[in-house]
Design a protein around this motif. Sequence first.
Motif, short mmCIF file in Angstrom:
data_model
loop_
_atom_site.label_atom_id
_atom_site.label_comp_id
_atom_site.label_asym_id
_atom_site.label_seq_id
_atom_site.Cartn_x
_atom_site.Cartn_y
_atom_site.Cartn_z
N LEU A 158 -2.92 -10.08 2.30
CA LEU A 158 -2.30 -10.27 0.98
C LEU A 158 -3.34 -10.05 -0.12
CD1 LEU A 158 0.44 -11.33 -0.43
CD2 LEU A 158 -0.83 -13.45 -0.70
N ILE A 159 -4.55 -10.59 0.10
CA ILE A 159 -5.64 -10.43 -0.88
C ILE A 159 -6.01 -8.95 -1.03
CG2 ILE A 159 -8.11 -10.88 -1.25
CD1 ILE A 159 -7.59 -13.67 0.05
N LEU A 160 -6.14 -8.25 0.10
CA LEU A 160 -6.55 -6.85 0.06
C LEU A 160 -5.51 -5.97 -0.63
CD1 LEU A 160 -8.07 -6.45 3.65
CD2 LEU A 160 -9.29 -6.83 1.51
N ARG A 161 -4.22 -6.34 -0.51
CA ARG A 161 -3.15 -5.55 -1.10
C ARG A 161 -2.89 -5.90 -2.56
NH1 ARG A 161 1.56 -6.32 0.35
NH2 ARG A 161 1.44 -8.11 1.74
N ALA A 162 -3.37 -7.09 -3.01
CA ALA A 162 -3.05 -7.57 -4.36
C ALA A 162 -3.72 -6.72 -5.44
CB ALA A 162 -3.47 -9.03 -4.50
N LYS A 163 -2.92 -6.22 -6.36
CA LYS A 163 -3.46 -5.50 -7.52
C LYS A 163 -3.89 -6.47 -8.63
CE LYS A 163 -0.63 -1.29 -7.16
NZ LYS A 163 0.40 -0.49 -7.88
N ASP A 164 -3.22 -7.63 -8.68
CA ASP A 164 -3.40 -8.53 -9.82
C ASP A 164 -3.83 -9.94 -9.41
OD1 ASP A 164 -2.15 -6.52 -11.65
OD2 ASP A 164 -0.39 -6.98 -10.42
N VAL A 165 -3.10 -10.53 -8.48
CA VAL A 165 -3.35 -11.94 -8.14
C VAL A 165 -2.85 -12.24 -6.73
CG1 VAL A 165 -1.16 -12.72 -9.17
CG2 VAL A 165 -3.05 -14.35 -8.91
N ALA A 166 -3.57 -13.14 -6.06
CA ALA A 166 -3.14 -13.68 -4.77
C ALA A 166 -3.64 -15.11 -4.66
CB ALA A 166 -3.66 -12.84 -3.61
N ILE A 167 -2.90 -15.91 -3.89
CA ILE A 167 -3.27 -17.32 -3.69
C ILE A 167 -3.36 -17.63 -2.21
CG2 ILE A 167 -2.49 -19.72 -3.94
CD1 ILE A 167 -1.20 -18.93 -6.59
N VAL A 168 -4.47 -18.21 -1.79
CA VAL A 168 -4.61 -18.75 -0.43
C VAL A 168 -4.42 -20.26 -0.53
CG1 VAL A 168 -6.09 -19.02 1.58
CG2 VAL A 168 -6.22 -16.92 0.21
N HIS A 169 -3.28 -20.74 -0.01
CA HIS A 169 -3.01 -22.18 -0.02
C HIS A 169 -3.51 -22.75 1.30
CE1 HIS A 169 0.17 -25.65 -0.27
NE2 HIS A 169 -1.09 -26.06 -0.33
N GLY A 170 -4.60 -23.54 1.21
CA GLY A 170 -5.25 -24.03 2.42
C GLY A 170 -5.21 -25.54 2.55
N PRO A 171 -4.21 -26.09 3.25
CA PRO A 171 -4.18 -27.54 3.52
C PRO A 171 -5.41 -27.99 4.32
CG PRO A 171 -2.04 -26.54 3.96
CD PRO A 171 -3.01 -25.41 3.75
N PRO A 172 -5.63 -29.30 4.45
CA PRO A 172 -6.85 -29.80 5.11
C PRO A 172 -7.02 -29.26 6.51
CG PRO A 172 -5.67 -31.59 4.02
CD PRO A 172 -4.78 -30.40 3.94
N GLY A 173 -8.25 -28.80 6.78
CA GLY A 173 -8.59 -28.38 8.14
C GLY A 173 -8.07 -27.03 8.58
N THR A 174 -7.49 -26.25 7.66
CA THR A 174 -6.87 -24.98 8.06
C THR A 174 -7.80 -23.78 7.94
OG1 THR A 174 -5.91 -24.78 5.84
CG2 THR A 174 -4.51 -25.73 7.55
N GLY A 175 -9.06 -24.01 7.62
CA GLY A 175 -10.03 -22.91 7.58
C GLY A 175 -9.95 -22.09 6.31
N LYS A 176 -9.74 -22.76 5.18
CA LYS A 176 -9.65 -22.05 3.90
C LYS A 176 -10.95 -21.31 3.58
CE LYS A 176 -10.08 -24.55 0.23
NZ LYS A 176 -11.45 -24.09 -0.18
N THR A 177 -12.09 -22.00 3.74
CA THR A 177 -13.37 -21.37 3.42
C THR A 177 -13.64 -20.19 4.35
OG1 THR A 177 -14.23 -23.48 2.62
CG2 THR A 177 -15.84 -21.78 3.10
N THR A 178 -13.36 -20.37 5.63
CA THR A 178 -13.52 -19.27 6.61
C THR A 178 -12.72 -18.05 6.18
OG1 THR A 178 -13.83 -20.85 8.41
CG2 THR A 178 -13.17 -18.62 9.03
N THR A 179 -11.46 -18.30 5.77
CA THR A 179 -10.58 -17.21 5.35
C THR A 179 -11.09 -16.54 4.08
OG1 THR A 179 -8.72 -18.45 6.29
CG2 THR A 179 -8.17 -16.65 4.79
N LEU A 180 -11.53 -17.36 3.12
CA LEU A 180 -12.00 -16.83 1.85
C LEU A 180 -13.27 -16.00 2.04
CD1 LEU A 180 -11.15 -16.89 -1.12
CD2 LEU A 180 -12.69 -18.81 -1.45
N VAL A 181 -14.21 -16.50 2.85
CA VAL A 181 -15.45 -15.76 3.12
C VAL A 181 -15.12 -14.43 3.78
CG1 VAL A 181 -17.54 -15.76 4.55
CG2 VAL A 181 -16.97 -17.77 3.20
N GLU A 182 -14.20 -14.43 4.73
CA GLU A 182 -13.81 -13.19 5.41
C GLU A 182 -13.16 -12.22 4.42
OE1 GLU A 182 -14.42 -10.99 8.32
OE2 GLU A 182 -14.49 -13.08 8.97
N ALA A 183 -12.34 -12.75 3.51
CA ALA A 183 -11.68 -11.91 2.50
C ALA A 183 -12.70 -11.29 1.54
CB ALA A 183 -10.65 -12.73 1.72
N ILE A 184 -13.71 -12.09 1.14
CA ILE A 184 -14.76 -11.57 0.26
C ILE A 184 -15.55 -10.48 0.99
CG2 ILE A 184 -16.92 -12.16 -0.93
CD1 ILE A 184 -15.65 -14.99 -1.39
#
Length: 612
Positions: free
Chosen positions: A197-223
């Motif tokens: 979703l992040i790679l396809r977004a032209k304008d905005v995308a949101i990663v909603h990461g509840p506790p323990g779901t690996g939000k930072t892991t996902t964000l680092v991989e996306a960056i």
Amino acid sequence: MNTDLSILSLQKHRDLLQMEYEYDKKCFEHQSGFMSVDKKVAAGICRYPISIGRSYYNSLDQYVVEIHARGCDEEDDHFEYGRSVDFFTVSMTDEVRPIKVTGQVSYATADTLVVVLPSRDSSLVLESYDRLGIQLSFDESSYRAMFEALDRVIHVKDGRLFDLREILLGNKEAGFLQFSPVRFPWLNASQEKAINLILRAKDVAIVHGPPGTGKTTTLVEAIYETLRRESQVLVCAQSNMAVDWISEQLVDRGVNVLRIGNPSRVNDKMLSYTYERRFESHPQYATLWGMRKTVRELYRTNKDKAMAVKEKAESLEYEIRESLFAESRVVACTLVGAANHLLYGRTFQSLFIDEAAQALEAACWIPITKCHRVIFAGDHQQLPPTIKCFEAEKAGLSHTLMEKLTERKPSVVSLLNVQYRMNESIMRFSSEWFYDGQLTAADEVRYRGVLDYEKPMEWVNTEPFDFSEEYVEQTAGRVNRQEAELVISVLEHFIEKIGFHRVKEEKIDFGVISPYKAQVYYLRRLVNQNKVLKPFRRQITINSVDGFQGQERDVIIISLVRSNDEGNIGFLRELRRMNVAMTRARMKLFIIGNASTLTKHPFYRKLYESME
């Protein structure tokens, strides 16, 4: 295009921020004017007595002085990079007298500050006084940066910022590219979907990461994946600690990070990628240092020659700065730090904002004005922004930009739904109440526990003991001393039940959380006095909910404090705080509180029933 919706939204936010600014300033001035020096030290806005250490020109040609003094409790200490400070002296009759010297914090630890002074003469003034102290002055600069960003966004008439304003707050739809999904076999399906979703977004995308779901892991991989397509990205977060955390993860992946502003946790690894340290390490720095020294020497005798050398020094400084930015793949700073003069005139294709659900909307607009698209990551069901003015909060100041987007444009949101932290029973209540039952526990954590046949969640009801809460006037907080003693007893007996040797051998760790700081301080005192717990003090953390954000422990004990016949639970009504507290536990969760008082609220009633 009708732009009324976005402008009205921004104007309302600006008005509420003005309320917050005026309230915050009034409170600060009252605090500074009427509190004793000892109370200011305890509140983390003052250090006294201080001793003056060495003074020198730093790598950015600023005159700085080292100041030595113990701070207060780390969580309460408000001295951090960029904050303005004033100096004072205390007479022999204990009268506090201001000194006409101001400065700015460049670097802060528990016992040392490095402060930028206006000139060398300021240092001489300070050295002429005894019984010196330093205190924070009101933080005008952060508010100024937020107001300036809001005004710019409100008045923009065209261009990319105009488009982003209408997409984020207006009726304009967000755009997406179309291509086959990129595969990430080492991630789960929801993480892979979020990155695509992040790679396809032209304008905005949101990663909603509840506790323990690996939000930072996902964000680092996306960056990391974005950097395959772009030469450089901007990464921001609300707090220095959050910026440090994601920066460390990126450095560990081999990404060249340039950290604007100083890190909150001081170690060589963190310091090595700050702008100042990189600047000092540049091959041309020695030449620049020599030129600056020449300017200072010539200024007394030959100003024309001094100015000529100064011009060359500024040109070389510009070259060094540009080379540092050119070789960096990620520029990282706080949201307000994006207003730093080093970033003037710079633009980025992509902006990543971590912990976006804790950030004021106005703060988010500061870096957005420098970017073509924005990716938010966070969880609006956890801690909200800290608002001091109750009227402003009630009117919607704490309603974040990420939250508004999640509600109005669900197509830009991707939920991470597999959690890797908690026993499934601990996760389930949070999942059902806050996330519509969409979370699942990963197989490796589903049945994790400290002891066989042990219930993962347990409510210890204090109602039969008739404990009483007390109002603490100094902090306007609450404490429940009998409940605190019960907490220590529960902790002690559970460690005994696991086995002292096993706790030591397996390094089982414990977190004790209370929403009330007065209770936190009292609990710390009890643990420090407890002989049974003495060998395990390194494995026991006692802190407020805010202090535990982003952390986890094997065993969590929550002390809820409130105990009264009326069912008054104060800010325990902020259920997102409770969500954070509960979801810190990996294997065992104890909740200690008066069920009669708390279950008058539907959330606590449902929680109590599910645990019973």
